[in-house]
Design an enzyme around this catalytic site. Structure first.
Site, PDB file in Angstrom:
ATOM      1  CG  ASN A 105      23.260  45.037  41.381  1.00 45.96           C
ATOM      2  OD1 ASN A 105      23.171  46.245  41.590  1.00 45.96           O
ATOM      3  ND2 ASN A 105      23.844  44.547  40.302  1.00 45.96           N
ATOM      4  CB  ALA A 138      33.858  42.664  38.309  1.00 40.30           C
ATOM      5  CG  MET A 139      31.132  45.741  40.762  1.00 41.78           C
ATOM      6  SD  MET A 139      31.378  47.150  39.661  1.00 41.78           S
ATOM      7  CE  MET A 139      30.610  48.454  40.581  1.00 41.78           C
ATOM      8  CE  LYS A 183      22.552  48.597  39.358  1.00 45.86           C
ATOM      9  NZ  LYS A 183      23.885  48.403  39.927  1.00 45.86           N
ATOM     10  N   GLY A 241      35.385  41.066  49.136  1.00 45.37           N
ATOM     11  CA  GLY A 241      34.950  40.624  47.814  1.00 45.37           C
ATOM     12  C   GLY A 241      35.727  41.430  46.783  1.00 45.37           C
ATOM     13  CD  GLU A 252      24.326  39.297  42.951  1.00 48.18           C
ATOM     14  OE1 GLU A 252      24.217  40.043  41.956  1.00 48.18           O
ATOM     15  OE2 GLU A 252      24.854  39.652  44.011  1.00 48.18           O
TER      16      GLU A 252
HETATM   17  P1  NAD Z   1      32.209  39.031  41.022  1.00 49.27           P
HETATM   18  O1  NAD Z   1      31.571  37.740  40.689  1.00 49.27           O
HETATM   19  O2  NAD Z   1      33.169  39.603  40.035  1.00 49.27           O
HETATM   20  O3  NAD Z   1      32.987  38.882  42.425  1.00 49.27           O
HETATM   21  C1  NAD Z   1      32.305  38.443  43.581  1.00 49.27           C
HETATM   22  C2  NAD Z   1      33.152  37.368  44.257  1.00 49.27           C
HETATM   23  O4  NAD Z   1      33.215  36.209  43.413  1.00 49.27           O
HETATM   24  C3  NAD Z   1      34.614  37.796  44.499  1.00 49.27           C
HETATM   25  O5  NAD Z   1      35.005  37.266  45.741  1.00 49.27           O
HETATM   26  C4  NAD Z   1      35.366  37.144  43.363  1.00 49.27           C
HETATM   27  O6  NAD Z   1      36.731  36.885  43.661  1.00 49.27           O
HETATM   28  C5  NAD Z   1      34.588  35.848  43.198  1.00 49.27           C
HETATM   29  N1  NAD Z   1      34.736  35.295  41.843  1.00 49.27           N
HETATM   30  C6  NAD Z   1      34.642  35.966  40.658  1.00 49.27           C
HETATM   31  N2  NAD Z   1      34.846  35.112  39.632  1.00 49.27           N
HETATM   32  C7  NAD Z   1      35.070  33.885  40.189  1.00 49.27           C
HETATM   33  C8  NAD Z   1      35.343  32.602  39.655  1.00 49.27           C
HETATM   34  N3  NAD Z   1      35.411  32.395  38.340  1.00 49.27           N
HETATM   35  N4  NAD Z   1      35.531  31.582  40.518  1.00 49.27           N
HETATM   36  C9  NAD Z   1      35.459  31.770  41.863  1.00 49.27           C
HETATM   37  N5  NAD Z   1      35.186  32.972  42.431  1.00 49.27           N
HETATM   38  C10 NAD Z   1      34.996  34.007  41.601  1.00 49.27           C
HETATM   39  O7  NAD Z   1      31.049  40.039  41.393  1.00 49.27           O
HETATM   40  P2  NAD Z   1      30.921  41.584  41.043  1.00 49.27           P
HETATM   41  O8  NAD Z   1      30.555  41.740  39.611  1.00 49.27           O
HETATM   42  O9  NAD Z   1      32.091  42.303  41.586  1.00 49.27           O
HETATM   43  O10 NAD Z   1      29.612  41.941  41.875  1.00 49.27           O
HETATM   44  C11 NAD Z   1      29.621  42.156  43.288  1.00 49.27           C
HETATM   45  C12 NAD Z   1      28.275  42.773  43.663  1.00 49.27           C
HETATM   46  O11 NAD Z   1      28.145  44.043  42.999  1.00 49.27           O
HETATM   47  C13 NAD Z   1      27.068  41.954  43.202  1.00 49.27           C
HETATM   48  O12 NAD Z   1      26.003  42.126  44.106  1.00 49.27           O
HETATM   49  C14 NAD Z   1      26.699  42.589  41.860  1.00 49.27           C
HETATM   50  O13 NAD Z   1      25.353  42.382  41.506  1.00 49.27           O
HETATM   51  C15 NAD Z   1      26.981  44.053  42.173  1.00 49.27           C
HETATM   52  N6  NAD Z   1      27.281  44.912  41.015  1.00 49.27           N
HETATM   53  C16 NAD Z   1      28.080  44.472  40.007  1.00 49.27           C
HETATM   54  C17 NAD Z   1      28.357  45.346  38.945  1.00 49.27           C
HETATM   55  C18 NAD Z   1      29.288  44.953  37.827  1.00 49.27           C
HETATM   56  O14 NAD Z   1      29.382  45.711  36.838  1.00 49.27           O
HETATM   57  N7  NAD Z   1      30.037  43.868  37.907  1.00 49.27           N
HETATM   58  C19 NAD Z   1      27.806  46.636  38.943  1.00 49.27           C
HETATM   59  C20 NAD Z   1      27.017  47.038  40.015  1.00 49.27           C
HETATM   60  C21 NAD Z   1      26.753  46.173  41.067  1.00 49.27           C
END
Ligand code: NAD
Length: 310
Positions: A106, A10-11, A189, A7, A271
């Protein structure tokens, strides 16, 4: 240590960027074609202050992972909650009996999924207060500069190896520590998210707008109560007063929580089933009434339908 990050949103991209920059052997696995193409071409590009800094590392789609790939020592999962199981199924070729899996998603209940792939002494659960945003495929912006990571192995047998992972994360600038009660932090959280994420997404409001409504206190108290009631049955004693104070401290900031960003701003699935929905489900199992969590979960799903979220 050979590290895979499953994955690269963002994270996952943020953690990959830091770990690679610190000299680790890192590969990314992601499902989003445009993101894979962008990272293959330019690496993960992070905006740090006013500068864009690229870090190149291999990235694969889950379908490309086969027996040709060596197994990894550490797999960090950073999918959205609902993508976790499919992702892990695809990654079986690189998960060996020696692979540790670190979960920083999360939400609640991910350890039940992880147990289908590795033994408890190789499951490391955690929470992170780092925050990151994707601004385009392959591009991320760090949303804060004072985060941390708290992790714990589900079985004490894995503690020494987990301490080594704490050091690797800290050496990469991710400020990690070993927790003696990570499930408390995960529930805390989730509970905060169960109030502000879900309600701000439903109300199309930021935390400050929601927090200044007359209903905010009563809604917060009832949702926190339901989380605390169910958490007890799962061996976690949430400090309701402290959690409520923490939620209320967020009412000073005009910040849109991530579920608002996902659902309202980007029309992406939420989620919710792993936050309020998980408390509703676990409440049914333990015969604990959770009418607020149930109602909120249904409303979020109704809003996903209205917005035709895929
Ligand atoms: P994200 O949505 O940025 O990425 C997750 C997946 O979705 C990745 O495979 C990504 O390539 C894909 N994705 C992102 N945008 C897309 C789009 N427009 N079209 C198709 N696919 C897409 O998720 P995240 O923010 O990295 O979060 C991952 C986990 O970490 C989650 O459980 C989240 O709750 C948790 N988290 C996030 C943050 C934060 O600041 N972003 C902080 C702490 C925990």
């Amino acid at each position: 240590m050979r590290i895979a990050i499953a994955g690269a949103g963002a994270m996952g991209s943020k953690f990959g960027w830091h770990l690679k920059k610190a000299g680790n052997d890192v590969i990314l696995i992601d499902t989003w074609d445009r993101n894979i193409a962008a990272i293959r071409e330019n690496g993960v590009v992070a905006r740090v202050k006013d500068e864009e800094i690229a870090e190149k590392m291999p990235i694969y789609s889950p379908e490309e992972i086969d027996e040709q790939h060596e197994s990894v020592d550490l797999l960090i999962v950073f999918t959205k909650s609902m993508q976790l199981e499919n992702m892990l199924n695809s990654l079986k070729p690189i998960i060996s009996k020696d692979t540790y899996v670190l979960c920083l998603l999360n939400g609640l209940g991910h350890e039940d999924v992880l147990e289908r792939f590795v033994t408890r002494d190789h499951i490391i659960m955690g929470v992170t207060m780092w925050a990151s945003m994707m601004t385009a495929p392959g591009h991320i912006t760090f949303a804060n500069d004072n985060g941390n990571v708290e992790i714990q192995c589900l079985d004490p047998k894995g503690k020494d190896e987990t301490q080594k992972i704490v050091k690797i994360l800290t050496d990469a600038g991710l400020n990690a520590s070993y927790s003696e009660n990570v499930m408390y932090s995960i529930w805390r959280k989730a509970c905060v998210n169960g109030v502000v994420n879900a309600l701000c997404a439903l109300l199309d409001a930021d935390c400050k707008q929601f927090g200044h409504t007359k209903e905010a206190d009563e809604l917060t108290r009832n949702i926190v109560q339901e989380f605390a009631d169910v958490a007890q049955y799962e061996g976690v004693n949430l400090d309701r007063k402290e959690v409520i104070e923490h939620v209320e401290s967020l009412f000073d900031t005009p910040h849109y929580p991530s579920m608002h960003q996902d659902l309202v701003q980007n029309n992406r699935p939420t989620e919710i089933d792993y936050i309020d929905g998980a408390v509703w489900r676990k409440g049914l199992k333990h015969s604990v009434a959770t009418p607020y969590c149930a109602f909120i979960t249904r409303l979020i799903h109704a809003k996903e339908d209205i917005l035709n979220v895929k």
